[in-house]
Write a protein that holds these residues in place. Structure first.
Motif, PDB file in Angstrom:
ATOM      1  N   MET A  15      43.090  46.412  42.504  1.00  0.00           N
ATOM      2  CA  MET A  15      43.958  47.056  41.501  1.00  0.00           C
ATOM      3  C   MET A  15      43.910  48.580  41.646  1.00  0.00           C
ATOM      4  N   GLU A  16      42.709  49.101  41.756  1.00  0.00           N
ATOM      5  CA  GLU A  16      42.557  50.572  41.814  1.00  0.00           C
ATOM      6  C   GLU A  16      43.037  51.152  43.132  1.00  0.00           C
ATOM      7  N   GLU A  17      42.779  50.444  44.240  1.00  0.00           N
ATOM      8  CA  GLU A  17      43.220  50.968  45.536  1.00  0.00           C
ATOM      9  C   GLU A  17      44.742  50.928  45.662  1.00  0.00           C
ATOM     10  N   MET A  18      45.358  49.904  45.092  1.00  0.00           N
ATOM     11  CA  MET A  18      46.825  49.846  45.131  1.00  0.00           C
ATOM     12  C   MET A  18      47.430  50.936  44.267  1.00  0.00           C
ATOM     13  N   GLU A  19      46.717  51.287  43.201  1.00  0.00           N
ATOM     14  CA  GLU A  19      47.169  52.373  42.332  1.00  0.00           C
ATOM     15  C   GLU A  19      47.009  53.726  43.027  1.00  0.00           C
ATOM     16  N   ARG A  20      45.886  53.876  43.710  1.00  0.00           N
ATOM     17  CA  ARG A  20      45.546  55.144  44.359  1.00  0.00           C
ATOM     18  C   ARG A  20      46.438  55.437  45.558  1.00  0.00           C
ATOM     19  N   ASP A  21      46.796  54.372  46.286  1.00  0.00           N
ATOM     20  CA  ASP A  21      47.487  54.566  47.561  1.00  0.00           C
ATOM     21  C   ASP A  21      48.613  53.550  47.673  1.00  0.00           C
ATOM     22  N   GLU A  22      49.829  54.003  47.645  1.00  0.00           N
ATOM     23  CA  GLU A  22      50.953  53.062  47.645  1.00  0.00           C
ATOM     24  C   GLU A  22      51.150  52.359  48.990  1.00  0.00           C
ATOM     25  N   ARG A  23      50.409  52.785  49.998  1.00  0.00           N
ATOM     26  CA  ARG A  23      50.487  52.090  51.293  1.00  0.00           C
ATOM     27  C   ARG A  23      49.739  50.759  51.264  1.00  0.00           C
ATOM     28  N   VAL A  24      48.844  50.603  50.293  1.00  0.00           N
ATOM     29  CA  VAL A  24      48.024  49.387  50.233  1.00  0.00           C
ATOM     30  C   VAL A  24      48.843  48.236  49.645  1.00  0.00           C
ATOM     31  N   TRP A  25      48.803  47.091  50.301  1.00  0.00           N
ATOM     32  CA  TRP A  25      49.468  45.895  49.768  1.00  0.00           C
ATOM     33  C   TRP A  25      48.677  44.657  50.133  1.00  0.00           C
ATOM     34  N   VAL A  26      48.993  43.586  49.456  1.00  0.00           N
ATOM     35  CA  VAL A  26      48.226  42.348  49.571  1.00  0.00           C
ATOM     36  C   VAL A  26      49.153  41.234  50.035  1.00  0.00           C
ATOM     37  N   LEU A  27      48.673  40.409  50.968  1.00  0.00           N
ATOM     38  CA  LEU A  27      49.458  39.253  51.381  1.00  0.00           C
ATOM     39  C   LEU A  27      48.536  38.057  51.590  1.00  0.00           C
ATOM     40  N   GLY A  28      49.097  36.885  51.371  1.00  0.00           N
ATOM     41  CA  GLY A  28      48.322  35.667  51.556  1.00  0.00           C
ATOM     42  C   GLY A  28      48.990  34.507  50.841  1.00  0.00           C
ATOM     43  N   GLU A  29      48.358  33.354  50.970  1.00  0.00           N
ATOM     44  CA  GLU A  29      48.913  32.165  50.333  1.00  0.00           C
ATOM     45  C   GLU A  29      48.511  32.139  48.860  1.00  0.00           C
ATOM     46  N   ASP A  30      49.488  32.071  47.989  1.00  0.00           N
ATOM     47  CA  ASP A  30      49.264  31.944  46.535  1.00  0.00           C
ATOM     48  C   ASP A  30      48.681  33.197  45.877  1.00  0.00           C
ATOM     49  N   VAL A  31      48.770  34.323  46.543  1.00  0.00           N
ATOM     50  CA  VAL A  31      48.213  35.544  45.936  1.00  0.00           C
ATOM     51  C   VAL A  31      49.146  36.149  44.880  1.00  0.00           C
ATOM     52  N   GLY A  32      50.392  35.693  44.830  1.00  0.00           N
ATOM     53  CA  GLY A  32      51.408  36.289  43.961  1.00  0.00           C
ATOM     54  C   GLY A  32      51.286  35.861  42.502  1.00  0.00           C
ATOM     55  N   ARG A  33      52.278  35.160  42.026  1.00  0.00           N
ATOM     56  CA  ARG A  33      52.299  34.771  40.609  1.00  0.00           C
ATOM     57  C   ARG A  33      51.023  34.045  40.191  1.00  0.00           C
ATOM     58  N   LYS A  34      50.531  33.190  41.080  1.00  0.00           N
ATOM     59  CA  LYS A  34      49.341  32.410  40.733  1.00  0.00           C
ATOM     60  C   LYS A  34      48.097  33.289  40.673  1.00  0.00           C
ATOM     61  N   GLY A  35      48.100  34.354  41.450  1.00  0.00           N
ATOM     62  CA  GLY A  35      46.937  35.248  41.447  1.00  0.00           C
ATOM     63  C   GLY A  35      45.807  34.771  42.340  1.00  0.00           C
ATOM     64  N   GLY A  36      46.139  33.883  43.275  1.00  0.00           N
ATOM     65  CA  GLY A  36      45.114  33.371  44.208  1.00  0.00           C
ATOM     66  C   GLY A  36      44.448  32.136  43.666  1.00  0.00           C
ATOM     67  N   VAL A  37      43.960  31.277  44.562  1.00  0.00           N
ATOM     68  CA  VAL A  37      43.346  30.026  44.092  1.00  0.00           C
ATOM     69  C   VAL A  37      42.046  30.291  43.332  1.00  0.00           C
ATOM     70  N   PHE A  38      41.420  31.426  43.584  1.00  0.00           N
ATOM     71  CA  PHE A  38      40.230  31.805  42.809  1.00  0.00           C
ATOM     72  C   PHE A  38      40.541  32.896  41.782  1.00  0.00           C
ATOM     73  N   LEU A  39      41.797  33.270  41.694  1.00  0.00           N
ATOM     74  CA  LEU A  39      42.275  34.328  40.786  1.00  0.00           C
ATOM     75  C   LEU A  39      41.762  35.721  41.167  1.00  0.00           C
ATOM     76  N   ALA A  40      41.487  35.894  42.450  1.00  0.00           N
ATOM     77  CA  ALA A  40      41.020  37.210  42.910  1.00  0.00           C
ATOM     78  C   ALA A  40      42.118  38.260  42.802  1.00  0.00           C
ATOM     79  N   THR A  41      43.369  37.832  42.910  1.00  0.00           N
ATOM     80  CA  THR A  41      44.469  38.796  42.868  1.00  0.00           C
ATOM     81  C   THR A  41      45.237  38.725  41.543  1.00  0.00           C
ATOM     82  N   GLU A  42      44.621  38.124  40.550  1.00  0.00           N
ATOM     83  CA  GLU A  42      45.270  37.988  39.240  1.00  0.00           C
ATOM     84  C   GLU A  42      45.685  39.361  38.684  1.00  0.00           C
TER      85      GLU A  42
END
Lengths: 327, 315
Positions: A15-42
């Motif tokens: 959360m903080e790194e994406m706020e600090r630097d707009e170049r940072v982004w996240v990709l993967g399976e289910d990382v979006g609306r679901k927030g990841g199967v472990f909710l790491a990207t919630e």
């Protein structure tokens, strides 16, 4: 300060790194609306939107391959592989591509990507949701490999990984996600990659571990302390680069070394630590280097007795400590 | 474009001579592929669009701004080689300045990289197109499928040019895929599929130009199947006479893309014979100078083997 879980460390760092630097982004399976199967990207999707928190096709090689390409074009991708067990299709992209881009271009290109993956057993994950894969990648120069064991380190090391100009593999032990709680300092901080941490000071023997095994070693150390055996527990934290000075300094102090890892015994990364101690610390030793690890069977079974047989337990570790202390 | 093709051919032929002389341990060729490559390079916007190449893209990279000297430095494995400082075999192109992404020897991985470059360009709102090349054999790889799938899902500014020369080393097209033309697969990815005679420079230019405009216009990706002739063996470690019939090899020579375009230029009166002579002479002179320079250039230092594993502190 409030106690937070290890997975909150992951989430806060992203959360903080994406706020600090707009170049940072996240990709993967289910990382979006679901927030990841472990909710790491919630919470990331709601805050930063689909373009920067991207659900990918179910194809691991392309998750890493696309991340590499996107890193060439001015972005910093943080790719999530849903379970480390499923990273193998991306082995070529990681080993032949990401790890070699700087070397093969003689420094003309870099590859600033982070690959996050939950690993490890003890959660009834069976053969394909329990593996430790760090040894495969520890063999590959050009990769940095981080395995945090505390919430504070998780956040600080993940921030360091995201800010690193080279590819970093960031393995999170899935059993520690909610089991391990601790304080996370307020504000922005970075935990440097390449430094081990002494979690418990001791004099009779040293034990080296990472991930969940650090906590099991601390439990075992507590148990044998009541018998008068003083154990130093060293959290390796980063497999590559490895903090050799910290390892040798601890051996110099205790003259006895135990290496504990969850992977299969043969060729696990602990074998490299044992080799380093044997080669560079031989004259300090009063006893052979001992390893406690998973057995040499293909992977961790699902059922309880066999899972427990596979995973090194605090009891097994304590037994090894007593044996080593008796030399 | 004619000059670029002639130069590429001259460089390519010379590297085989150097190989036979024992001066170049390994060479791999693009002879017969020049038209589609030069056409594509000229349809792109230099310094803005990206090439994620494969190992036959000599003409492509020369047309994008690499020089005969750059290439010969890599043939000799010299320190000054801008692609890799002499670390990689020749024809493993790479230049951040020219936006030619560094290439490994692995077949297929580059398709996902091009998709990633295109995704970043799209998200950042940059007006850039990512072009990537591969042979028809490479289209059997999983990464080829995965990359094209991404291009389709996100309607990326992405172009994959399959340089189909009928052989993957020795394996013929018919044992590589169950269709005569790989562009037919485009429909499965929801992208445009185009077939072009890759030996026809002007037809190739029109095909790539249209694909570039489609990409820039936000209309998504294109898969181009360019049929080309592979004049040489796969590499200097191969002998295609072992697996290609003599008649087929002789027929290849009638498909020379440079001869075809030369004939067109002469027939149409666009180029005079004496101009052609000077184009040929200039190319030869440039290659001569490149070889002389590269042969005399310094080798990398042995101790630098350890450098550039990770980012180094700037001195």
């Amino acid at each position: 300060m409030t106690q937070k879980t290890l997975i909150e460390g992951v989430r806060e760092a992203l959360m903080e790194e994406m706020e600090r630097d707009e170049r940072v982004w996240v990709l993967g399976e289910d990382v979006g609306r679901k927030g990841g199967v472990f909710l790491a990207t919630e919470g990331l999707y709601d805050r930063y939107g689909e373009a920067r928190v991207l659900d990918t096709p179910l194809a691991e090689s392309s998750i890493i391959g696309v991340a590499i390409g996107a890193a060439m074009n001015g972005t910093i991708p943080v790719a999530e592989i849903q379970f480390a067990d499923f990273i193998h299709p991306a082995f070529d992209q990681i080993v032949s591509e990401a790890a070699r881009i700087r070397y093969r271009s003689n420094g003309d290109f870099g590859c600033p990507i982070v690959i996050r993956a939950p690993f490890g057993g003890g959660v009834h994950g069976g053969l394909y949701h329990s593996q430790s894969v760090e040894a495969f990648y520890a063999h590959v120069p050009g990769l940095k490999i981080v395995i945090p064991s505390t919430p504070e380190d998780t956040k600080g090391l993940l921030k360091a990984a995201i800010r690193d100009p080279d590819p970093v593999m960031f393995f999170e032990h899935k059993k520690t996600y909610r089991l391990i709680k601790g304080e996370i300092p307020e504000g922005d901080y970075v935990t440097p990659i390449g430094k081990a941490a002494v979690r418990r000071e001791g004099t009779r023997l040293s034990v080296f571990a990472w991930g969940l095994m650090v906590h099991y070693c601390l439990q075992a150390a507590e148990e044998v302390a009541q018998e008068g055996i003083s154990v130093e527990v060293v959290d390796i934290r980063t497999i590559a680069p490895l903090d050799k000075p910290a390892i040798l300094a601890s051996v110099e102090k205790t003259a006895r070394a135990l290496v504990v890892y969850e992977d299969n015994l043969t060729g696990g990364f602990g074998a490299e630590i044992a080799a380093i101690i044997a080669e560079e610390g031989f004259e300090m030793l009063d006893a052979p280097v001992i390893r406690v690890a998973g057995p040499d069977v293909p992977a961790m079974p699902f059922n309880k007795p066999q899972e427990e047989f596979f995973l090194p337990s605090p009891e097994r570790i304590a037994t090894a400590m007593r044996k080593l202390a008796s030399y | 474009m004619y000059r670029q093709m002639v130069l590429a051919r001259a460089v390519d032929r010379r590297m085989w001579v150097l190989n036979r002389q024992g001066k170049a341990p390994f060479v791999i060729s693009g002879q017969g592929h020049e038209a589609i490559q030069v056409a594509a390079a000229n349809a792109m916007r230099p310094g803005s669009d990206w090439l994620v190449p494969y190992y036959r893209d000599l003409a492509f990279c020369l047309a994008l701004g690499q020089t005969a000297r750059d290439f010969m430095l890599s043939v000799f494995g010299r320190a000054e080689d801008p692609n890799s400082g002499g670390r990689q075999m020749p024809s493993h192109f790479g230049s951040s300045r020219l936006r030619i992404m560094t290439k490994s020897s692995v077949v297929g991985t580059q398709i996902c990289h091009a998709a990633g470059i295109a995704y970043a360009a799209k998200v950042r709102g940059l007006d850039e197109v990512a072009v990537t090349c591969i042979g028809e054999g490479g289209t059997s790889q999983g990464d080829w499928h995965e990359g094209l799938n991404w291009a389709g899902v996100h309607r990326l500014p992405f172009i994959c040019i399959v340089q189909d020369n009928d052989y993957a080393i020795s394996v013929p097209h018919r044992l590589q895929m169950g269709i005569d033309n790989v562009a037919k697969r485009a429909v499965g990815y929801g992208i445009a599929g185009v077939t072009v005679d890759g030996g026809d420079l002007l037809a190739s230019y029109a095909a790539v130009k249209a694909a570039v405009e489609r990409a820039r216009g936000g209309d998504g990706a294109t898969l181009i199947s360019a049929k080309v002739a592979r004049f040489t063996s796969h590499s200097s470690d191969d002998d295609q006479r072992r697996y290609r019939p003599q008649a087929e090899l002789e027929a290849l020579l009638r498909r020379d893309p440079i001869e075809r375009f030369r004939g067109y230029l002469l027939d149409e009166g666009v180029m005079a014979e004496d101009v052609d002579d000077s184009v040929q002479q200039e190319a030869t002179a440039e290659v001569d100078a490149a070889v002389t320079y590269a042969e005399a250039a310094a080798s990398p230092l042995a101790e630098d083997t350890l450098r550039n594993v990770f980012a180094e502190e700037s001195a």
